[in-house]
Write a protein that holds these residues in place. Sequence first.
Motif, PDB file in Angstrom:
ATOM      1  N   PRO A   1      58.591  31.627 -15.511  1.00 55.64           N
ATOM      2  CA  PRO A   1      59.267  31.474 -16.810  1.00 55.64           C
ATOM      3  C   PRO A   1      59.645  30.035 -17.096  1.00 55.64           C
ATOM      4  O   PRO A   1      59.814  29.208 -16.188  1.00 55.64           O
ATOM      5  CB  PRO A   1      60.512  32.358 -16.670  1.00 55.64           C
ATOM      6  CG  PRO A   1      60.172  33.329 -15.568  1.00 55.64           C
ATOM      7  CD  PRO A   1      59.292  32.568 -14.627  1.00 55.64           C
ATOM      8  N   LEU A   2      59.793  29.731 -18.363  1.00 56.98           N
ATOM      9  CA  LEU A   2      60.179  28.394 -18.781  1.00 56.98           C
ATOM     10  C   LEU A   2      61.525  28.006 -18.167  1.00 56.98           C
ATOM     11  O   LEU A   2      62.474  28.798 -18.171  1.00 56.98           O
ATOM     12  CB  LEU A   2      60.282  28.332 -20.308  1.00 56.98           C
ATOM     13  CG  LEU A   2      58.983  28.561 -21.078  1.00 56.98           C
ATOM     14  CD1 LEU A   2      59.271  28.786 -22.557  1.00 56.98           C
ATOM     15  CD2 LEU A   2      58.034  27.381 -20.903  1.00 56.98           C
ATOM     16  N   ASP A   3      61.585  26.789 -17.649  1.00 57.23           N
ATOM     17  CA  ASP A   3      62.824  26.225 -17.093  1.00 57.23           C
ATOM     18  C   ASP A   3      63.320  26.969 -15.858  1.00 57.23           C
ATOM     19  O   ASP A   3      64.493  26.828 -15.490  1.00 57.23           O
ATOM     20  CB  ASP A   3      63.939  26.187 -18.152  1.00 57.23           C
ATOM     21  CG  ASP A   3      63.535  25.404 -19.396  1.00 57.23           C
ATOM     22  OD1 ASP A   3      62.775  24.437 -19.244  1.00 57.23           O
ATOM     23  OD2 ASP A   3      63.970  25.772 -20.493  1.00 57.23           O
ATOM     24  N   TRP A   4      62.465  27.756 -15.213  1.00 55.26           N
ATOM     25  CA  TRP A   4      62.874  28.487 -14.010  1.00 55.26           C
ATOM     26  C   TRP A   4      62.317  27.801 -12.767  1.00 55.26           C
ATOM     27  O   TRP A   4      61.394  27.009 -12.834  1.00 55.26           O
ATOM     28  CB  TRP A   4      62.393  29.936 -14.075  1.00 55.26           C
ATOM     29  CG  TRP A   4      63.351  30.835 -14.806  1.00 55.26           C
ATOM     30  CD1 TRP A   4      63.975  30.578 -15.993  1.00 55.26           C
ATOM     31  CD2 TRP A   4      63.767  32.136 -14.405  1.00 55.26           C
ATOM     32  NE1 TRP A   4      64.751  31.648 -16.354  1.00 55.26           N
ATOM     33  CE2 TRP A   4      64.658  32.609 -15.409  1.00 55.26           C
ATOM     34  CE3 TRP A   4      63.495  32.942 -13.311  1.00 55.26           C
ATOM     35  CZ2 TRP A   4      65.264  33.858 -15.338  1.00 55.26           C
ATOM     36  CZ3 TRP A   4      64.097  34.192 -13.240  1.00 55.26           C
ATOM     37  CH2 TRP A   4      64.973  34.635 -14.243  1.00 55.26           C
ATOM     38  N   TYR A   5      62.872  28.182 -11.636  1.00 60.15           N
ATOM     39  CA  TYR A   5      62.488  27.576 -10.375  1.00 60.15           C
ATOM     40  C   TYR A   5      61.687  28.519  -9.482  1.00 60.15           C
ATOM     41  O   TYR A   5      61.306  28.157  -8.374  1.00 60.15           O
ATOM     42  CB  TYR A   5      63.752  27.146  -9.622  1.00 60.15           C
ATOM     43  CG  TYR A   5      64.706  28.285  -9.341  1.00 60.15           C
ATOM     44  CD1 TYR A   5      64.608  29.037  -8.170  1.00 60.15           C
ATOM     45  CD2 TYR A   5      65.673  28.641 -10.270  1.00 60.15           C
ATOM     46  CE1 TYR A   5      65.441  30.106  -7.934  1.00 60.15           C
ATOM     47  CE2 TYR A   5      66.528  29.706 -10.035  1.00 60.15           C
ATOM     48  CZ  TYR A   5      66.417  30.437  -8.873  1.00 60.15           C
ATOM     49  OH  TYR A   5      67.245  31.502  -8.645  1.00 60.15           O
ATOM     50  N   GLU A   6      61.416  29.744  -9.947  1.00 57.45           N
ATOM     51  CA  GLU A   6      60.671  30.704  -9.141  1.00 57.45           C
ATOM     52  C   GLU A   6      59.867  31.634 -10.043  1.00 57.45           C
ATOM     53  O   GLU A   6      60.152  31.777 -11.236  1.00 57.45           O
ATOM     54  CB  GLU A   6      61.617  31.536  -8.262  1.00 57.45           C
ATOM     55  CG  GLU A   6      62.626  32.345  -9.054  1.00 57.45           C
ATOM     56  CD  GLU A   6      63.608  33.081  -8.160  1.00 57.45           C
ATOM     57  OE1 GLU A   6      63.298  33.253  -6.969  1.00 57.45           O
ATOM     58  OE2 GLU A   6      64.674  33.487  -8.659  1.00 57.45           O
ATOM     59  N   ASP A   7      58.829  32.261  -9.442  1.00 61.99           N
ATOM     60  CA  ASP A   7      57.986  33.188 -10.181  1.00 61.99           C
ATOM     61  C   ASP A   7      58.668  34.550 -10.304  1.00 61.99           C
ATOM     62  O   ASP A   7      59.547  34.910  -9.508  1.00 61.99           O
ATOM     63  CB  ASP A   7      56.651  33.373  -9.467  1.00 61.99           C
ATOM     64  CG  ASP A   7      55.785  32.130  -9.519  1.00 61.99           C
ATOM     65  OD1 ASP A   7      56.116  31.219 -10.311  1.00 61.99           O
ATOM     66  OD2 ASP A   7      54.793  32.072  -8.773  1.00 61.99           O
ATOM     67  N   VAL A   8      58.250  35.302 -11.317  1.00 59.41           N
ATOM     68  CA  VAL A   8      58.670  36.700 -11.461  1.00 59.41           C
ATOM     69  C   VAL A   8      57.405  37.523 -11.669  1.00 59.41           C
ATOM     70  O   VAL A   8      56.408  37.035 -12.202  1.00 59.41           O
ATOM     71  CB  VAL A   8      59.636  36.898 -12.639  1.00 59.41           C
ATOM     72  CG1 VAL A   8      60.899  36.067 -12.462  1.00 59.41           C
ATOM     73  CG2 VAL A   8      58.964  36.584 -13.974  1.00 59.41           C
ATOM     74  N   ASP A   9      57.432  38.769 -11.236  1.00 59.49           N
ATOM     75  CA  ASP A   9      56.297  39.633 -11.533  1.00 59.49           C
ATOM     76  C   ASP A   9      56.587  40.453 -12.788  1.00 59.49           C
ATOM     77  O   ASP A   9      57.728  40.503 -13.285  1.00 59.49           O
ATOM     78  CB  ASP A   9      55.903  40.512 -10.343  1.00 59.49           C
ATOM     79  CG  ASP A   9      56.977  41.482  -9.887  1.00 59.49           C
ATOM     80  OD1 ASP A   9      57.899  41.793 -10.670  1.00 59.49           O
ATOM     81  OD2 ASP A   9      56.889  41.961  -8.734  1.00 59.49           O
ATOM     82  N   LEU A  10      55.538  41.090 -13.323  1.00 59.68           N
ATOM     83  CA  LEU A  10      55.684  41.850 -14.565  1.00 59.68           C
ATOM     84  C   LEU A  10      56.656  43.006 -14.380  1.00 59.68           C
ATOM     85  O   LEU A  10      57.386  43.364 -15.317  1.00 59.68           O
ATOM     86  CB  LEU A  10      54.317  42.372 -15.028  1.00 59.68           C
ATOM     87  CG  LEU A  10      54.316  43.143 -16.347  1.00 59.68           C
ATOM     88  CD1 LEU A  10      54.840  42.286 -17.494  1.00 59.68           C
ATOM     89  CD2 LEU A  10      52.905  43.648 -16.659  1.00 59.68           C
ATOM     90  N   ARG A  11      56.695  43.569 -13.197  1.00 63.03           N
ATOM     91  CA  ARG A  11      57.631  44.656 -12.902  1.00 63.03           C
ATOM     92  C   ARG A  11      59.068  44.196 -13.149  1.00 63.03           C
ATOM     93  O   ARG A  11      59.861  44.877 -13.792  1.00 63.03           O
ATOM     94  CB  ARG A  11      57.447  45.105 -11.453  1.00 63.03           C
ATOM     95  CG  ARG A  11      58.354  46.215 -10.997  1.00 63.03           C
ATOM     96  CD  ARG A  11      58.140  46.494  -9.529  1.00 63.03           C
ATOM     97  NE  ARG A  11      56.799  47.009  -9.263  1.00 63.03           N
ATOM     98  CZ  ARG A  11      55.790  46.276  -8.807  1.00 63.03           C
ATOM     99  NH1 ARG A  11      55.952  44.972  -8.549  1.00 63.03           N
ATOM    100  NH2 ARG A  11      54.616  46.823  -8.593  1.00 63.03           N
ATOM    101  N   TRP A  12      59.394  43.010 -12.609  1.00 63.14           N
ATOM    102  CA  TRP A  12      60.733  42.447 -12.811  1.00 63.14           C
ATOM    103  C   TRP A  12      61.027  42.259 -14.289  1.00 63.14           C
ATOM    104  O   TRP A  12      62.126  42.555 -14.769  1.00 63.14           O
ATOM    105  CB  TRP A  12      60.834  41.098 -12.099  1.00 63.14           C
ATOM    106  CG  TRP A  12      62.169  40.426 -12.258  1.00 63.14           C
ATOM    107  CD1 TRP A  12      63.242  40.498 -11.419  1.00 63.14           C
ATOM    108  CD2 TRP A  12      62.561  39.569 -13.336  1.00 63.14           C
ATOM    109  NE1 TRP A  12      64.283  39.752 -11.907  1.00 63.14           N
ATOM    110  CE2 TRP A  12      63.888  39.170 -13.091  1.00 63.14           C
ATOM    111  CE3 TRP A  12      61.923  39.104 -14.494  1.00 63.14           C
ATOM    112  CZ2 TRP A  12      64.597  38.327 -13.940  1.00 63.14           C
ATOM    113  CZ3 TRP A  12      62.626  38.264 -15.358  1.00 63.14           C
ATOM    114  CH2 TRP A  12      63.938  37.884 -15.073  1.00 63.14           C
ATOM    115  N   LEU A  13      60.033  41.772 -15.028  1.00 60.70           N
ATOM    116  CA  LEU A  13      60.236  41.482 -16.437  1.00 60.70           C
ATOM    117  C   LEU A  13      60.508  42.763 -17.235  1.00 60.70           C
ATOM    118  O   LEU A  13      61.400  42.798 -18.091  1.00 60.70           O
ATOM    119  CB  LEU A  13      59.022  40.755 -17.002  1.00 60.70           C
ATOM    120  CG  LEU A  13      59.042  40.431 -18.496  1.00 60.70           C
ATOM    121  CD1 LEU A  13      60.346  39.783 -18.894  1.00 60.70           C
ATOM    122  CD2 LEU A  13      57.857  39.543 -18.855  1.00 60.70           C
TER     123      LEU A  13
END
Length: 345
Positions: free
Chosen positions: A305-317
Amino acid sequence: MTRVRLATTADADAIRAVGHATWPATYEPLLGAGYVSRGLETWWSHEAVLRGMTTSTTYVAEARGGVIGVAVVGKLDDEPMLWKLYVLPEHHGRGCGRALLERVIADLPAGAARLRLHVAAGNEHAQDFYRRQGFVAVGEVGSSDGSREIRMERPLAARPETTSESGLGEDGYSPVWADDDRPRIPRVADEREALAAYLDHYRATVQMKCRGLTAEQARSRPVAPSTMSAHGLVRHLAGVERWWFQQNFERRDVPFLFITADEPDLDFDPPADADFEADLATWRAECAVSREIVAAHGLDETARPLDWYEDVDLRWLVLRMIAEYAQHCGHLDLVREAIDGRTGS
């Protein structure tokens, strides 16, 4: 084994294939090739199938990983109407049509008195099927092309009286919204279907709670000292849909909705010329794009995500969006009750 589930936009081509495989054999002998050609273009194009997912509820039946049948249920004169029920010819007689119909009926809102449908007057095979499923003919209706259709309906039994295992009566549970038409959340489902169903349930809750509000009521801020309004919540959720799915997960180069760097609160604080119905339509359009994005990706796919420091998966989203909607549906509950006293979960 046949499995029935809610359709997603990723099923559009498979649904279209069912229509193109069933319509010629069914309707050419009765109504001619011209009728079939017009019908496939009008009701079974890719765009028409996607449009039907937003205006009605679409189900697919699967066997061995492939779509073998489709059902579409919507409303006619505020009553449930079965618009489509088709099964690939090679799967006729195996219970697929019955399974689709049973899922449709199970998901109808509590209190629905009947399920209606129209079937071509000469289509005896379909009429026999529906009669075996409890439908009765109640009349005929003509169409602009001169064809005739039989009107059929199936009375729906009221829920049986049961003894409360918990000891609680009706007053022990949350009140129910009188005209609740949200799709039923499946009680048994795989992960993707469950996540999508819960998110769409909350989206439908927003639509339901806003129904019947005038522009003035939607703009009002009746829960002092909060400045929340139904109009502001709709604008905010439209922006949240775009922010997370388009701007963050797919990194699309699209502008912010409603807000600017200089005026970051224009979602919750609609300007004087903001149109409630237009903003509702914008929110619905953003939801449709979000559904397409979810359908196009695996739940394990990741993004930064923009301005984030780590990845997220679609499940999290998707879970993040469910939480977002749960929070704001609670806000909308309070706003609507303060406007006209209507309550219901």
